[in-house]
Design an enzyme around this catalytic site. Sequence first.
Site, short mmCIF file in Angstrom:
data_model
loop_
_atom_site.label_atom_id
_atom_site.label_comp_id
_atom_site.label_asym_id
_atom_site.label_seq_id
_atom_site.Cartn_x
_atom_site.Cartn_y
_atom_site.Cartn_z
N CYS A 176 0.87 -1.18 0.00
CA CYS A 176 0.00 0.00 0.00
C CYS A 176 0.90 1.23 0.00
O CYS A 176 1.76 1.36 0.89
CB CYS A 176 -0.92 0.02 1.21
SG CYS A 176 -1.89 1.55 1.36
N CYS B 111 -0.87 6.31 6.69
CA CYS B 111 -2.23 6.00 7.16
C CYS B 111 -2.17 5.07 8.37
O CYS B 111 -1.34 4.16 8.43
CB CYS B 111 -3.02 5.35 6.02
SG CYS B 111 -4.69 4.86 6.48
N CYS C 269 -8.40 3.17 -1.33
CA CYS C 269 -7.91 2.34 -0.23
C CYS C 269 -7.77 0.90 -0.71
O CYS C 269 -8.77 0.27 -1.08
CB CYS C 269 -8.87 2.41 0.95
SG CYS C 269 -8.42 1.29 2.30
N GLN D 161 -20.64 -5.99 9.59
CA GLN D 161 -19.24 -6.37 9.56
C GLN D 161 -18.54 -5.84 8.30
O GLN D 161 -19.16 -5.74 7.24
CB GLN D 161 -19.09 -7.90 9.62
CG GLN D 161 -19.47 -8.51 10.95
CD GLN D 161 -18.41 -8.31 12.02
OE1 GLN D 161 -17.48 -7.51 11.88
NE2 GLN D 161 -18.54 -9.01 13.13
N TYR E 65 -27.19 -8.77 22.01
CA TYR E 65 -26.48 -7.80 21.16
C TYR E 65 -26.63 -8.25 19.70
O TYR E 65 -25.66 -8.32 18.95
CB TYR E 65 -25.00 -7.71 21.53
CG TYR E 65 -24.72 -7.54 23.00
CD1 TYR E 65 -24.75 -6.28 23.61
CD2 TYR E 65 -24.40 -8.65 23.79
CE1 TYR E 65 -24.47 -6.14 24.96
CE2 TYR E 65 -24.13 -8.51 25.15
CZ TYR E 65 -24.17 -7.25 25.73
OH TYR E 65 -23.90 -7.11 27.07
N GLU F 45 -31.83 -6.68 21.08
CA GLU F 45 -31.00 -5.61 20.52
C GLU F 45 -31.51 -4.26 21.01
O GLU F 45 -32.70 -3.97 20.92
CB GLU F 45 -31.02 -5.65 18.99
CG GLU F 45 -30.35 -4.48 18.31
CD GLU F 45 -28.91 -4.24 18.75
OE1 GLU F 45 -28.54 -3.07 18.95
OE2 GLU F 45 -28.16 -5.23 18.91
N ASP G 98 -22.62 -11.27 21.29
CA ASP G 98 -21.78 -10.55 20.33
C ASP G 98 -21.72 -9.08 20.76
O ASP G 98 -22.23 -8.19 20.07
CB ASP G 98 -22.36 -10.69 18.92
CG ASP G 98 -21.42 -10.15 17.85
OD1 ASP G 98 -20.28 -9.78 18.19
OD2 ASP G 98 -21.82 -10.09 16.67
N CYS H 184 -14.48 -9.06 19.30
CA CYS H 184 -13.41 -8.45 18.50
C CYS H 184 -12.26 -7.98 19.36
O CYS H 184 -11.34 -7.34 18.87
CB CYS H 184 -13.97 -7.28 17.68
SG CYS H 184 -14.58 -5.91 18.70
#
Length: 426
Positions: A69, A75, A153, A255, A284, A305, A353, A379
């Site tokens: 890149c 970046c 990008c 996602q 979630y 949710e 999640d 995550c």
Amino acid sequence: MTHELWRIEKLVPGGAGMARRADGSVGFAPGALPGDRIAVERLTQKKSYAEAREFRVLEPSAERVAPGCPNFERCGGCDWLHLAYDAQLRHKASLLAEALHRTGGFREHPEIRVVPSPRQSGYRSRIRLHIDDQGRFGFFAAASHRLVELEHCPAALPELNHAFTEFARIAREFPKLLAAFEQAELRASPLAPNFALRLVPRGDLQRASVAAEQLLTALRSVFSLSIAGISGDFAQRFPLSTTLSLEVPADAFVQVNWEVNLLLVQALGDGARTRGVRRFLDLYAGAGNFTLALAAAGLSGVSVEGHPSAARAARRSLEAYGFSKVEVHAADVRTALGALDPRAEPFDLAVLDPPRAGAAEILASLVALSPRTIAYCSCDPVTLSRDLQRLTKRGYVLEALSAFDMFPGTHHLEALAWLSRAPLRA
């Protein structure tokens, strides 16, 4: 001026390289790789560690590669592009294992299987751009709010880069009008509407919308447009299978790597099937990423949710496909759990999640419902390990753990942990 010479031993959560200094303390060097020998030229001393703010690589790691890149050095988006892909996967497993050991206190854990991304670049279906008060746009440099102006990008899908080019073309015509907004999120989907744009106003919402009408008219020629707090009642659809799609409102989460998301959803469905799940609780749940797949497998359950538009989208999707055995509770997860009756029909599976901060505040309420199995998607290895420790102290056993490379070229990962309720002792 060289202050110290370091040999990088390993990568740590957050993605930096770690070295042991001459006095026995540790030093961290963002961008350094295991095996690198570096000359530290600018050093920041903290209470218990040091951080290399600038360094030169004297001897490169055998795992170093060309980053691929042109903006890698400027970046802050992809911090591991200079690390060979097989090494990325190996180190991500190590980061997760270290978090389990250091934060979770696990002496032993299941083998961590890392699922690679089908695409190592050109995978992102959404990007978020920052806009300054002069109407310039781009990404932030690493660990700063310094704007790096870009119009392409390599991590983005080709289709999304096309949308990025169109956004840049229009934005350059109206920089003063674009300055009325502070963020722009671009999303691409193979299903209509293909291109979505969500703008976040800077300051007064209504005034920003009115003042920038010429800009907004031009953007609407390319994008389905949403302005946070003002307008944009539309949703994109993303394919979950040949017969199933997920409706995601403009202000709801989706996602970034859809191909890996499909692998994650499949893994959850496979795990539910092999464990004989019939009834689930999805916490979630967002717009129904996991809920829809479980409902399509014939399971009954409850989806929770707190984001109103995401919950409405999940309910619409369930109704559209005729999945009548699943209820959607549009409520804060903590509140919804408190309203569930532990004496009602039990859940075979609870799916978590949560956001990056984890689910610590609801674990006690969840355990009170005594689900037979818990699938925890995260995550963040550190908060995941913390919550897994708390669940194991409350009678659950960690039985399987996978990592999904949702974010190639970065230190980030998505993990899926399976826990089962420990059998009662006689």
